[in-house]
Structures are given as C-alpha cells and as structure tokens.
Design a protein around this motif. Structure first.
Motif, PDB file in Angstrom:
ATOM      1  N   PRO A  49       2.720 -32.433  44.003  1.00 28.89           N
ATOM      2  CA  PRO A  49       4.062 -32.801  44.478  1.00 28.89           C
ATOM      3  C   PRO A  49       5.157 -31.881  43.972  1.00 28.89           C
ATOM      4  N   ARG A  50       4.814 -30.959  43.079  1.00 25.39           N
ATOM      5  CA  ARG A  50       5.836 -30.094  42.481  1.00 25.39           C
ATOM      6  C   ARG A  50       5.933 -28.729  43.164  1.00 25.39           C
ATOM      7  N   ILE A  51       4.959 -28.383  43.991  1.00 29.27           N
ATOM      8  CA  ILE A  51       4.977 -27.052  44.585  1.00 29.27           C
ATOM      9  C   ILE A  51       5.532 -27.065  46.012  1.00 29.27           C
ATOM     10  N   ASP A  52       5.798 -28.252  46.545  1.00 23.63           N
ATOM     11  CA  ASP A  52       6.365 -28.318  47.888  1.00 23.63           C
ATOM     12  C   ASP A  52       7.281 -29.530  47.983  1.00 23.63           C
ATOM     13  N   VAL A  53       8.528 -29.289  48.298  1.00 20.87           N
ATOM     14  CA  VAL A  53       9.506 -30.379  48.383  1.00 20.87           C
ATOM     15  C   VAL A  53       9.159 -31.324  49.529  1.00 20.87           C
ATOM     16  N   LEU A  54       8.477 -30.830  50.571  1.00 20.54           N
ATOM     17  CA  LEU A  54       8.116 -31.697  51.689  1.00 20.54           C
ATOM     18  C   LEU A  54       7.093 -32.747  51.267  1.00 20.54           C
ATOM     19  N   VAL A  55       6.132 -32.364  50.426  1.00 20.30           N
ATOM     20  CA  VAL A  55       5.160 -33.324  49.903  1.00 20.30           C
ATOM     21  C   VAL A  55       5.888 -34.397  49.114  1.00 20.30           C
ATOM     22  N   SER A  56       6.818 -33.966  48.271  1.00 19.57           N
ATOM     23  CA  SER A  56       7.570 -34.908  47.448  1.00 19.57           C
ATOM     24  C   SER A  56       8.419 -35.845  48.301  1.00 19.57           C
ATOM     25  N   ASN A  57       9.150 -35.284  49.264  1.00 21.44           N
ATOM     26  CA  ASN A  57      10.036 -36.110  50.086  1.00 21.44           C
ATOM     27  C   ASN A  57       9.259 -37.065  50.987  1.00 21.44           C
ATOM     28  N   ALA A  58       8.148 -36.595  51.541  1.00 19.20           N
ATOM     29  CA  ALA A  58       7.336 -37.471  52.396  1.00 19.20           C
ATOM     30  C   ALA A  58       6.763 -38.623  51.589  1.00 19.20           C
ATOM     31  N   SER A  59       6.364 -38.348  50.355  1.00 21.30           N
ATOM     32  CA  SER A  59       5.840 -39.425  49.510  1.00 21.30           C
ATOM     33  C   SER A  59       6.943 -40.407  49.133  1.00 21.30           C
ATOM     34  N   LYS A  60       8.174 -39.919  48.977  1.00 23.12           N
ATOM     35  CA  LYS A  60       9.301 -40.813  48.677  1.00 23.12           C
ATOM     36  C   LYS A  60       9.578 -41.754  49.848  1.00 23.12           C
ATOM     37  N   VAL A  61       9.512 -41.207  51.054  1.00 23.66           N
ATOM     38  CA  VAL A  61       9.730 -42.035  52.243  1.00 23.66           C
ATOM     39  C   VAL A  61       8.691 -43.142  52.312  1.00 23.66           C
ATOM     40  N   LEU A  62       7.428 -42.774  52.124  1.00 21.62           N
ATOM     41  CA  LEU A  62       6.359 -43.767  52.195  1.00 21.62           C
ATOM     42  C   LEU A  62       6.482 -44.797  51.084  1.00 21.62           C
ATOM     43  N   THR A  63       6.799 -44.335  49.873  1.00 17.21           N
ATOM     44  CA  THR A  63       6.954 -45.256  48.749  1.00 17.21           C
ATOM     45  C   THR A  63       8.053 -46.278  49.023  1.00 17.21           C
ATOM     46  N   LEU A  64       9.178 -45.815  49.536  1.00 14.84           N
ATOM     47  CA  LEU A  64      10.297 -46.722  49.817  1.00 14.84           C
ATOM     48  C   LEU A  64       9.921 -47.732  50.902  1.00 14.84           C
ATOM     49  N   VAL A  65       9.232 -47.257  51.944  1.00 16.85           N
ATOM     50  CA  VAL A  65       8.823 -48.161  53.029  1.00 16.85           C
ATOM     51  C   VAL A  65       7.848 -49.211  52.511  1.00 16.85           C
ATOM     52  N   VAL A  66       6.910 -48.796  51.669  1.00 17.36           N
ATOM     53  CA  VAL A  66       5.930 -49.744  51.116  1.00 17.36           C
ATOM     54  C   VAL A  66       6.634 -50.806  50.275  1.00 17.36           C
ATOM     55  N   ILE A  67       7.565 -50.380  49.422  1.00 14.28           N
ATOM     56  CA  ILE A  67       8.269 -51.330  48.558  1.00 14.28           C
ATOM     57  C   ILE A  67       9.088 -52.320  49.393  1.00 14.28           C
ATOM     58  N   MET A  68       9.824 -51.796  50.379  1.00 12.97           N
ATOM     59  CA  MET A  68      10.650 -52.678  51.211  1.00 12.97           C
ATOM     60  C   MET A  68       9.775 -53.638  52.020  1.00 12.97           C
ATOM     61  N   GLU A  69       8.649 -53.157  52.516  1.00 10.23           N
ATOM     62  CA  GLU A  69       7.745 -54.020  53.272  1.00 10.23           C
ATOM     63  C   GLU A  69       7.158 -55.111  52.384  1.00 10.23           C
ATOM     64  N   LEU A  70       6.822 -54.733  51.154  1.00  8.48           N
ATOM     65  CA  LEU A  70       6.269 -55.698  50.212  1.00  8.48           C
ATOM     66  C   LEU A  70       7.295 -56.782  49.880  1.00  8.48           C
ATOM     67  N   ILE A  71       8.540 -56.371  49.631  1.00  6.10           N
ATOM     68  CA  ILE A  71       9.602 -57.338  49.338  1.00  6.10           C
ATOM     69  C   ILE A  71       9.837 -58.260  50.535  1.00  6.10           C
ATOM     70  N   PHE A  72       9.870 -57.697  51.727  1.00 10.67           N
ATOM     71  CA  PHE A  72      10.070 -58.495  52.926  1.00 10.67           C
ATOM     72  C   PHE A  72       8.952 -59.533  53.077  1.00 10.67           C
ATOM     73  N   GLN A  73       7.712 -59.102  52.829  1.00  8.18           N
ATOM     74  CA  GLN A  73       6.577 -60.008  52.968  1.00  8.18           C
ATOM     75  C   GLN A  73       6.641 -61.129  51.933  1.00  8.18           C
ATOM     76  N   LEU A  74       7.078 -60.782  50.702  1.00  8.13           N
ATOM     77  CA  LEU A  74       7.185 -61.801  49.654  1.00  8.13           C
ATOM     78  C   LEU A  74       8.265 -62.826  49.993  1.00  8.13           C
ATOM     79  N   TYR A  75       9.416 -62.347  50.501  1.00  9.34           N
ATOM     80  CA  TYR A  75      10.472 -63.270  50.908  1.00  9.34           C
ATOM     81  C   TYR A  75       9.998 -64.166  52.052  1.00  9.34           C
TER      82      TYR A  75
END
Length: 551
Positions: free
Chosen positions: A374-400
C-alpha cells in the motif's frame, strides 16, 4: 438516455477514455522516453547462438528491433507501449464481458489499470515491465473468453503464444505457467458450476491448459540445450539467486561444499574480507574505487545477515561486485552460460546446507512484499480506503437495522451498551462535536490500516463466497450481505492469484523491491473498488425495493 443504453456503447467509452488518458499523458510529458542503466543490454545477438547465450530473453530485444523500424531513436517507444497496453486492457474487458460480468462492473474493473503508479512509471521506460504486464493482462482476458468458449482453437492458440511471449519478454513472468491452469480451473467452476461443459470436463480443461502453458517452454529449453548446452529459459537464474545465497556463506560451510564450488566459495570469502578492509579504511583508497562509488555499507561484507533489510541492501553487491567478477575470472570472461551455471551450482549447495536460513528469507520477503504494497502506489491505498469506509458504514447500518427490528427483545443493559457503542462509532466516523479530535485519530488509524482491513475483508469474501457456491442455504446468515458476493469471486481469484504466484517466484531468487511488486499488484485497486461498488449497489437496490413496496 438511460444508463443501460449509455453502457451499450462500452467499447466506444473505453477507447474514448484510453484516448483521453493518452492525450493527458502526452501533453504532460509522461510519454517521454526514459532509459535505465540496463536499457542498453536489450540488444539482440548477432546470431541465434549468441542470442540464446545472452542473459536476456529474446522477446524485448525483438520488440525493440521492430520499434526501431518505426522510430530509430525510440522516441515513439512510450507511445507504442501505451497503445499496446490499452489493447491488452481492452482484451481483458472483452474477457470480462464474455465471462458474464455486467457492463458497469467490467468498466470499474479495468479503469483503475490506467491510473496505477506502475503504468505511469514504466510505460515510458525502455524496459520489459510494461510490455510483459500488457501481455499478462491480455492472456488473462483470453482465459476468461476461453472459459465461455472452450472449443475455440484460435483462443487456445492465442493463449499459448501469449504466455510464451510474456516470459520471453520478462523471465519473472514464468509464474504464468502455473497460474493459468490453476486460475482456469477455479474460474471454470465459477462460470459453469459443473464438472463438464460443452463436452469438455474440467479435468481435461486443466490438462490442456497445463500443456498449452508448459510445452512451448520445454521446446524452447530443448533448443537452447542443443545450441548452448543449457536447459532453461535464460542463463540468468544463477546471477539472481547468488545475491541471496552468497550472503549465507561462512567459512564453516565451505568444507561441506563440492570441490568446484569450494574453490569459488573460498574466493568469495577472501574477496569479502578484503572489501571489508577497504570500506573500513575508505579514506586510504581513491574515490573511484567501485566500493566507494557504489557506497557499499560495511554490513555487506559480513556473512549471515542479522536483519532482513541488510539482506536486501547487499543483494546487488554480492552479485555484481563480488560473485560475478570472481566467477568470470575463473570461467573466462564473456562465457555467460558457464558463469551462470557455476553461480547456480554454488547457490544450490549453500541453500541445501542451510535451508532454515533460506526459509527465513522467504518468510521475511513474503511479509515485506505485503508491507510495502500500500506504500508504493497511492491508488492501492486510496482504493482500500474507499472499501474500508464502505464496509464500516455498511456494518453500522446493518447493526442499527438489527437493533430496530429486535428492539423489544433486547434487555436494558444490552440496549444501553449497543446504543453507546453505535453512537460513539457513528460520532467518530462523522467527526463531529467533541469527538472530532478522536475521530481524526480514528480515521488516521483506519486509513493507515485500510489496506490490511481491505485485504482481510477480501479474503473473507473469498471464503464465504465459496461457501455460498457450495451450500446456497448459507445465504440466510444475517450479515452475509456485508461480505458474501459470489459474483466478485472472479476478480478475487485473478487479483490474489496473479499477486501470489508472481511474488513467490520473485522472492525465490530476488528481493521484493518496488519494481517487482508493481508488476504483480495490478488488480488490487480494481478488486477493492468493484467490491465497494457491489456493496453500495446492493444497498441501493434494497432501498428501491423497499420504496416500491411502500407505494
């Protein structure tokens, strides 16, 4: 015009995007020819025997000869490599569509390939990386087409030629030989859900893929053995592996080596001791001394590297300033085949005498390859951030949603605890009020660790997706919608298979430096973004269904 009608012109949209990227790169100067120190080594031999004795494979020198007809100064080389890269990605896009992937998801899968740091760096270079990755992407696209049409002889032929060209351009892509049959069998099951399709069984399909992948290499190696007395793709494997093995060489180990290897081993140890004296008294030697010019650290002249980073940093010294010159003196300068054979023999016996240390190298190198990814390409890092945020928000939505549906069944303590945890988490993610500072720290932590979270999540997707295919009733599991998308297993198999097969071949003989990592992480950003899109699309589909029911 609806989205489906717009996407009907998918090839047109693709080439419009590719042309746009080309123009941006061209006018920004990204497509300016760049030469590396070893660019000049890709010259074709004066005859077949000389070409087959070269430490370089035939693919890229032949390609450069063809390019020289169009552009004698190679100024058009970056443009040509970009066009070929675009064609390779387009074939992969066609493969996704033949495999049955929807238009929009196919587009999301291939667009990130143009924004990889790898493409921006190596397409302009007079090096093998860009062209090898182009052929590899093309072969994977052809494999997807073949699985849908396993009786098409032309596709079998193109895959055979494509694999051969890939490792002829860059030997590190020999991993395509085991990858294609393994990946083909996995994708077959995903596509057909059965052992037989169109009169062809999966076992026979796997055997045919193995033969198509392996036979050209065996034939070429046999030709080289007949002409230059060496069986293999190229006389360079010994050069690579000695950079690792000679660092494991100690005086105690020498007595266990065969006579021919022992002589070279003693020479290496003696030269290493001499180099240690030179580095320790650098002020007494001229500034143009090779050790001083190359700024070789003292640690490189000591046996048995104590830390992994020294092992990596000293790799080139042990090849080009130590082992290769000594072997060349013994075997006769210019006899590359014999030098390679001697270095390979010595390395093999050193590793055989100390397999635990070599296994330590493999473990550390494998871990290091993931650490730097994740340190040699900003696209790898940013794409993983997008997925991480979506997973967290989906998890919170499901819990609510679960809390709302089970509100009356929950005990007071459980209810209060759930509300506190979910409220705090929501506040942290929103970054509002008194928790703003904590939210910043939480976001930094999550985003710094997003690649690992995303990778672990993708592995869960793979495992659960396979379970879904094997046992459909597991879909009743409450949180399955968060991570089980069997329709994305095709990209999980491609991305992880391409990376794992590629990196394992690299670390067997070389350090996992960014140049090699960039060539094998190709599909990770696509995988992360496709998975994030799938989750968002499924949630919106559920919203639309709910709205339609309430009307």
């Amino acid at each position: 015009m609806t989205r489906s009608r717009l996407l009907r012109f998918l090839p047109l949209w693709y080439w419009f995007h590719a042309l746009t990227v080309f123009m941006v790169w061209k006018f920004s100067g990204l497509l300016t020819l760049v030469s590396a120190p070893d660019s000049s080594s890709y010259a074709l031999g004066v005859n077949l025997s000389a070409a087959l004795s070269s430490p370089r494979t035939l693919g890229y020198p032949i390609f450069l000869n063809v390019v020289s007809w169009l552009s004698p100064d190679f100024s058009l080389l970056p443009d040509i490599q970009f066009v070929l890269y675009s064609i390779g990605v387009f074939i992969f896009l066609l493969g996704l569509r033949y495999f049955g992937i929807p238009r929009l998801k196919s587009l999301i899968s291939i667009i990130p390939l143009f924004y990889l740091q790898f493409a921006k760096i190596y397409v302009p270079y007079q090096l093998t990386e860009s062209l090898a990755v182009t052929f590899a992407i093309c072969v994977l696209g052809l494999l997807l087409i073949l699985i849908s049409h396993p009786r098409k002889l032309i596709i079998w032929t193109l895959i055979c030629v494509g694999i051969f060209c890939t490792y002829q351009i860059r030997p590190a892509f020999l991993f395509m030989i085991p990858l294609i049959p393994s990946l083909g069998i996995g994708l077959w099951y995903l596509k057909h859900y059965c052992m037989e399709f169109n009169g062809l069984t999966v076992q026979r399909f796997g055997v045919y893929l193995t033969l198509v992948s392996l036979l050209p290499l065996l034939a070429f190696s046999t030709l080289r053995f007949a002409l230059v007395d060496h069986f293999g793709l190229v006389s360079f494997g010994g050069f690579n592996i000695v950079g690792i093995a000679s660092q494991m060489l100690t005086k105690e180990l020498v007595v266990n080596l065969p006579d021919r290897d022992r002589e070279l081993a003693i020479s290496i140890i003696e030269r290493r001791d001499e180099d240690r004296k030179v580095i320790s008294n650098a002020g007494s030697y001229p500034d143009d001394h090779p050790l001083i010019v190359n700024n070789i650290p003292l640690e490189c002249t000591r046996p048995m590297p104590m830390i992994f980073r020294d092992w990596v940093n000293c790799y080139n010294y042990h090849i080009w300033l130590l082992s290769v010159p000594l072997s060349a003196e013994r075997t006769g300068h210019g006899n590359i085949v014999e030098v390679n054979r001697e270095l390979k023999s010595l390395s093999k016996h050193i590793i055989a005498a100390n397999p635990k240390l070599y296994f330590t190298w493999l473990l550390r190198a494998f871990g290091d390859s993931f650490f730097w990814l994740p340190r040699i390409d900003v696209l790898v890092s940013n794409a993983s951030k997008v997925l991480t945020l979506v997973v967290i928000m989906e998890l919170i939505f499901q819990l609510y949603a679960d809390m709302a549906s089970h509100f009356r069944k929950m005990g007071k303590a459980t209810l209060i605890l759930s509300l506190v945890v979910l409220g705090a988490t929501t506040a942290l993610l929103a970054g509002t009020g008194a928790t703003k500072g904590i939210a910043t720290a939480a976001f930094n932590f999550v985003f710094e660790s997003s690649f690992w979270i995303s990778l672990g999540y993708i592995l869960m997707v793979g495992v659960v997706g396979i379970m879904v295919l094997a046992k459909p009733d597991i879909k009743e599991f409450r949180y399955l919608s968060i991570f089980a998308f069997a329709e994305n297993l095709y990209l999980i198999l491609i991305a992880l298979g391409y990376f794992l097969f590629g990196i394992l071949l690299v670390i067997a003989v070389e350090p996992p430096i960014s140049r090699y990592l960039m060539a094998v992480y190709t599909f990770f950003p696509s995988l992360f973004l496709v998975q994030a899109y799938s989750m968002v699309a499924r949630r919106f589909a559920q919203f639309r269904l709910l709205i339609n029911r309430t009307k």
